[in-house]
Design a protein around this motif. Structure first.
Motif, short mmCIF file in Angstrom:
data_model
loop_
_atom_site.label_atom_id
_atom_site.label_comp_id
_atom_site.label_asym_id
_atom_site.label_seq_id
_atom_site.Cartn_x
_atom_site.Cartn_y
_atom_site.Cartn_z
N SER A 6 32.82 44.42 87.94
CA SER A 6 31.60 45.02 88.46
C SER A 6 31.38 46.43 87.94
CB SER A 6 31.62 45.03 89.99
OG SER A 6 32.72 45.78 90.42
N HIS A 7 32.15 46.87 86.93
CA HIS A 7 31.93 48.19 86.37
C HIS A 7 31.78 48.11 84.86
CE1 HIS A 7 33.39 49.40 90.29
NE2 HIS A 7 32.91 50.61 90.04
N SER A 8 31.04 49.08 84.32
CA SER A 8 30.92 49.15 82.87
C SER A 8 31.94 50.15 82.35
CB SER A 8 29.51 49.59 82.48
OG SER A 8 29.36 50.96 82.73
N THR A 31 22.26 58.19 76.60
CA THR A 31 23.29 57.20 76.29
C THR A 31 23.64 57.34 74.81
OG1 THR A 31 22.51 55.67 77.96
CG2 THR A 31 23.86 54.76 76.21
N ARG A 46 30.99 52.90 80.81
CA ARG A 46 30.32 54.17 80.62
C ARG A 46 31.15 55.29 81.25
NH1 ARG A 46 24.84 56.03 79.69
NH2 ARG A 46 24.53 58.03 80.72
N ASN A 84 20.18 46.27 80.12
CA ASN A 84 19.62 45.01 80.63
C ASN A 84 18.53 44.45 79.74
OD1 ASN A 84 21.14 44.45 82.96
ND2 ASN A 84 20.14 46.16 83.99
N SER A 106 24.02 44.60 90.43
CA SER A 106 25.18 45.36 90.88
C SER A 106 25.66 46.29 89.77
CB SER A 106 26.30 44.41 91.28
OG SER A 106 26.64 43.61 90.17
N ALA A 107 24.77 47.20 89.39
CA ALA A 107 25.08 48.07 88.27
C ALA A 107 26.24 49.00 88.62
CB ALA A 107 23.87 48.90 87.90
N SER A 108 26.95 49.40 87.58
CA SER A 108 28.04 50.33 87.79
C SER A 108 27.52 51.64 88.38
CB SER A 108 28.71 50.61 86.44
OG SER A 108 29.33 51.86 86.47
N PRO A 109 28.29 52.21 89.32
CA PRO A 109 27.80 53.42 89.99
C PRO A 109 27.50 54.54 88.99
CG PRO A 109 29.94 52.73 90.86
CD PRO A 109 29.58 51.77 89.80
N SER A 110 28.27 54.59 87.89
CA SER A 110 28.09 55.69 86.97
C SER A 110 27.08 55.36 85.89
CB SER A 110 29.43 56.03 86.33
OG SER A 110 29.95 54.88 85.70
N ALA A 111 26.44 54.19 85.98
CA ALA A 111 25.60 53.76 84.87
C ALA A 111 24.18 54.30 84.94
CB ALA A 111 25.54 52.25 84.79
N ILE A 136 25.63 49.79 80.40
CA ILE A 136 24.85 48.60 80.72
C ILE A 136 23.49 48.70 80.07
CG2 ILE A 136 23.69 47.39 82.60
CD1 ILE A 136 26.04 48.14 84.38
N LEU A 179 31.54 44.61 82.97
CA LEU A 179 30.22 44.18 83.42
C LEU A 179 29.16 44.28 82.32
CD1 LEU A 179 28.32 43.23 85.64
CD2 LEU A 179 27.97 45.60 86.28
N LEU A 188 22.64 33.99 85.94
CA LEU A 188 23.82 34.80 86.22
C LEU A 188 23.64 36.22 85.73
CD1 LEU A 188 26.80 32.44 85.53
CD2 LEU A 188 26.49 33.87 87.53
N SER A 189 23.01 36.35 84.58
CA SER A 189 22.83 37.69 84.03
C SER A 189 21.88 38.50 84.91
CB SER A 189 22.30 37.60 82.60
OG SER A 189 21.10 36.89 82.60
N ALA A 246 20.47 23.45 86.07
CA ALA A 246 21.72 23.63 85.35
C ALA A 246 21.57 24.64 84.23
CB ALA A 246 22.19 22.29 84.79
N ILE A 247 20.48 24.52 83.48
CA ILE A 247 20.26 25.45 82.38
C ILE A 247 19.90 26.83 82.91
CG2 ILE A 247 18.80 25.96 80.39
CD1 ILE A 247 18.59 22.95 79.96
N ILE A 274 27.04 41.06 80.98
CA ILE A 274 25.58 40.98 80.98
C ILE A 274 25.08 40.71 79.56
CG2 ILE A 274 23.47 42.35 81.27
CD1 ILE A 274 24.87 43.78 83.56
N ALA A 291 23.83 39.73 87.87
CA ALA A 291 24.81 40.75 87.54
C ALA A 291 24.15 42.12 87.40
CB ALA A 291 25.52 40.39 86.25
N SER A 292 22.96 42.14 86.85
CA SER A 292 22.35 43.42 86.55
C SER A 292 22.06 44.23 87.79
CB SER A 292 21.06 43.20 85.75
OG SER A 292 20.19 42.40 86.51
N MET A 332 25.81 37.06 78.53
CA MET A 332 24.91 36.13 79.23
C MET A 332 23.52 36.15 78.61
SD MET A 332 26.38 34.46 81.56
CE MET A 332 27.76 34.42 82.65
N THR A 345 22.77 29.19 84.28
CA THR A 345 23.57 29.95 83.33
C THR A 345 22.85 31.23 82.92
OG1 THR A 345 22.64 28.82 81.44
CG2 THR A 345 24.62 27.87 82.38
N LEU A 346 21.52 31.12 82.83
CA LEU A 346 20.75 32.31 82.45
C LEU A 346 20.64 33.27 83.62
CD1 LEU A 346 17.89 30.52 80.52
CD2 LEU A 346 20.01 31.46 79.63
#
Lengths: 360, 342
Positions: free
Chosen positions: B107-109, A70, B111, B284, A26-31, B282, B123, A19-20, A12-13, B127, A23-24, B130, A16-17
């Motif tokens: 599903s997008h940031s 960035t 940026r 991480n 499926s990074a954004s295509p432009s990221a 993003i 997104l 999930l992050s 359970a604990i 992240i 998520a990481s 979380m 929750t962690l």
């Protein structure tokens, strides 16, 4: 029994962690992507919220051509931006006004003995947006504007307004005046213009807070814009971009040389005519608010980028220089007008580029 | 005729009829007089409703029934008044947020997304939230549970435990901005660390800690002393009794408390504004560099105040509400799973 219980508790604990972690992936295509120009790293800047959207557009364009870089700009206000910069939290600060002497002392400590310089980068026009049924164009001069905003002129068909607007049918309605309720550089520059051009008609203190009585306060330029667009017979001052995004009408200003429309091009002329009061590469400006040129819109504000001429860490300095070189380019300045900002032009732009070239 | 035991009563449809009349009169009054707005009209309608019903009931049923009806009406009215803001808030956030809330948004940031144009998503902030909440949990939960164990199992009523209890109570009342300021001055300005997800996690941990201590303490106090005594009587040492008997008995409540603490800090904005550097990209790694979070994402989009960014702000608010609802839902499920079986 006990094992299953503790196992479920752990899951359970952990879920929750975890999930992050999911998520990481499926990074954004432009990221992500490889650097095209060889520049890599990250840059932090903070400050003026007036230049936030312009800065964001520039960052997007710069990150697109330099995908290894960035840049993050946090719009936490000019004062906080200067503090972040002086505490070495950021590499440059955005500010609505040039460094004050005491701030400059702290800034030169941060610059490890070098000097901190003010570089004008984003201009803005302050428009007087109005909402009066049947009136499409309106001309005001400093005296009538001061009269309206100090409460001396209360009706739209006041003789002083009518004299400036021959041929326009003004209603006998009461003027609903909107001003900023929060502390802002827009109010500061608007009152500076009123105090410079009509000191007799505007007998109040200037500054970031609105102190004149009467009218309605609204938070942020968007609040003023919303107030004007929803209230008949109203007028309010706001940045030009809000006039454009809300589809409002802005008054022309007659500073003595004829009525000038509130456009980005016209405001750019006033900024280009400003004189530099800083020394060397410090380009703190003195704006001539009484400018009586028939094509220069006088109610303007200039926001600066504040950074170290020398004394930044080498990696930061290269990034700051590359980014500011881009923001002072024709492409970057040319893109400003579309989002309601005012570009830096002419000799001043040449000086800006020279100052950026000297950053080491 | 013969007398019945029951007195005269109003017909079943009486409340509905009075309410209809009251609403009609209130709307008529609102249109003709100075009563303005939906809120004013509603209050007026309720007052007229009470008046009509009470007089009618008084005439037919007598004083006692009339008083009963007034009390019933007032209780229902206060319930509606309490629930209305919450429902209105949820309704507003859902209707406005659903506009750009979709899979692409999740599903997008942000940026390279222009503030003026639609697109982009949450997104990077999801992240960040979380990871920040996760790190805060890892810091606050062990400290919190061990503190509670000390207070309940070892130091019953000692001077140190009184001091600890007092300071935990004080910590419960710390405004979140103060926790943020503390980390900003201590961790960032004095120790010289950069603003990062870690700094945010530290400030969130400060806010979580007292909640975890308090709930764990209450749960441990509920464990029957007979269990401890039985365990000790079998010759099992105290530490083993605590780990194998006391904690498993209370674990359901403890986990629920932890989840509620997580839900409470997930929506905190003020400390994050001071401790993370807002980012559009993003990141991480919570230990270095600027990192976004969902509450600061909403704040940031709001401050751009273009139509497209306001839509994103509402969708971000919706994301945050769903996230907190998810945590509360999980807490309920866990509490049910571990509830002592009869």
């Amino acid at each position: 029994m006990k094992f299953t219980r503790s196992a479920v508790a752990a899951v359970a604990i952990a879920s929750t962690l975890a999930l992050s972690a999911c998520a990481s992936e499926s990074a954004s295509p432009s990221a992500s992507g490889s650097a095209g120009s060889g520049l890599t790293g990250s840059l932090k800047a903070s400050g003026s919220s007036a230049q936030k959207n312009a800065m964001q557009e520039w960052i997007n364009a710069f990150q697109t051509t330099n995908s290894g870089v960035t840049i993050d700009y946090q719009a936490n206000g000019s004062g906080a931006g200067i503090q972040d910069f002086n505490n070495s939290q950021t590499s440059f600060a955005g500010s609505d006004s040039a460094l004050k002497p005491e701030e400059a002392t702290a800034a030169s400590t941060r610059c490890a003995g070098g000097t901190a310089i003010n570089i004008p980068m984003v201009g803005g026009a302050i428009a007087l947006a109005f909402n009066v049924a049947g009136v499409d164009s309106l001309t005001l001069n400093p005296k009538t504007a001061a009269g309206i905003f100090s409460g001396a002129i209360t009706k739209w068909n006041d003789p002083a307004i009518a004299a400036l607007n021959a041929g326009v049918t003004l209603p006998a309605a009461t003027i609903a005046q909107f001003h900023r309720s929060d502390s802002s550089g827009t109010t500061d520059n608007f009152t500076k213009w009123l105090l410079a051009t009509a000191p007799d008609a505007f007998a109040f203190a200037g500054g970031k807070d609105w102190v004149a009585p009467g009218g309605q306060g609204a938070k942020g330029s968007d609040g003023v814009a919303a107030g004007v667009s929803s209230t008949p017979n109203s007028i309010g001052y706001m940045e030009l971009s809000f006039v454009m995004s809300k589809g409002l009408k802005a008054a022309s200003i007659d500073n003595g040389g004829g009525a000038v429309e509130a456009t980005s091009d016209n405001a750019a002329k006033t900024i280009a005519a400003a004189t530099v009061k800083g020394t060397g590469n410090d380009l703190a400006l003195n704006i001539d608010r009484k400018i009586a040129d028939g094509s220069a819109y006088p109610v303007v504000l200039v926001t600066y980028e504040i950074t170290c001429e020398t004394g930044l860490a080498a990696a930061d300095s290269a990034l700051v220089k590359a980014f500011l070189t881009y923001t002072a380019s024709d492409a970057a300045q040319g893109a400003l007008a579309a989002s309601g900002y005012v570009p830096i032009t002419g000799d001043l732009l040449t000086k800006v580029r020279a100052a950026i070239a000297a950053i080491a | 005729m013969s007398q019945t035991l029951k007195g005269d009563t109003l017909p079943k449809w009486a409340p509905i009829a009075s309410l209809a009349i009251a609403i009609g009169v209130a709307i008529a009054l609102a249109n003709t007089t100075a009563v303005a707005g939906t809120a004013g009209t509603s209050v007026l309608a309720v007052l007229i409703f009470i008046a009509i019903q009470t007089l009618w009931s008084f005439a037919v049923e007598g004083r006692r029934h009339a008083v009963d009806r007034v009390a019933t009406t007032l209780i229902y009215a206060t319930f509606v008044a309490a629930a209305a803001p919450l429902l209105s808030l949820l309704f507003e956030v859902f209707t406005r947020g659903i506009k750009v809330f979709n899979l692409a948004f999740l599903s997008h940031s942000m940026r390279n997304v222009s503030p003026l144009k639609p697109g982009g998503g949450v997104l990077h902030a999801l992240i960040g939230t979380m990871q920040q909440v996760g790190v805060a949990t890892l810091i606050a939960v062990p400290i919190g549970i061990l503190t509670a164990l000390y207070l309940v199992e070892h130091a019953r009523g000692g001077r140190l435990s009184k001091a600890i209890s007092f300071f935990v109570d004080v910590m419960t009342g710390i405004p979140s901005i103060v926790a943020g300021l503390f980390i900003y001055t201590a961790w960032i300005l004095t120790l010289g660390f950069d603003r990062s997800g870690m700094a945010a996690a530290l400030s969130l941990a400060i806010l979580m800690l007292p909640v975890v201590v308090r709930t764990t303490e209450e749960m441990l106090k509920l464990v029957p002393n007979d269990l401890r005594e039985a365990s000790l009587a079998l010759g099992i040492p105290k530490w083993k009794t605590t780990i194998r008997v006391v904690l498993p008995t209370a674990i359901g409540g403890i986990i629920t408390g932890v989840m509620l603490a997580v839900a409470r800090v997930a929506g905190e904005t003020a400390p994050l504004l001071l401790t993370t550097f807002l980012s559009q990209s993003i990141n991480n790694n919570p230990f270095a560099g600027p990192q976004a979070a969902v509450p600061t994402f909403v704040w940031d989009q709001l401050s751009s105040s273009t139509p497209a960014s306001l839509d994103r702000a509402w969708a971000g608010a919706l994301t945050l509400i769903l996230l907190v609802m998810f945590f509360y839902g999980a807490a309920k499920l866990i509490a049910r799973y571990y509830a002592p079986k009869a």
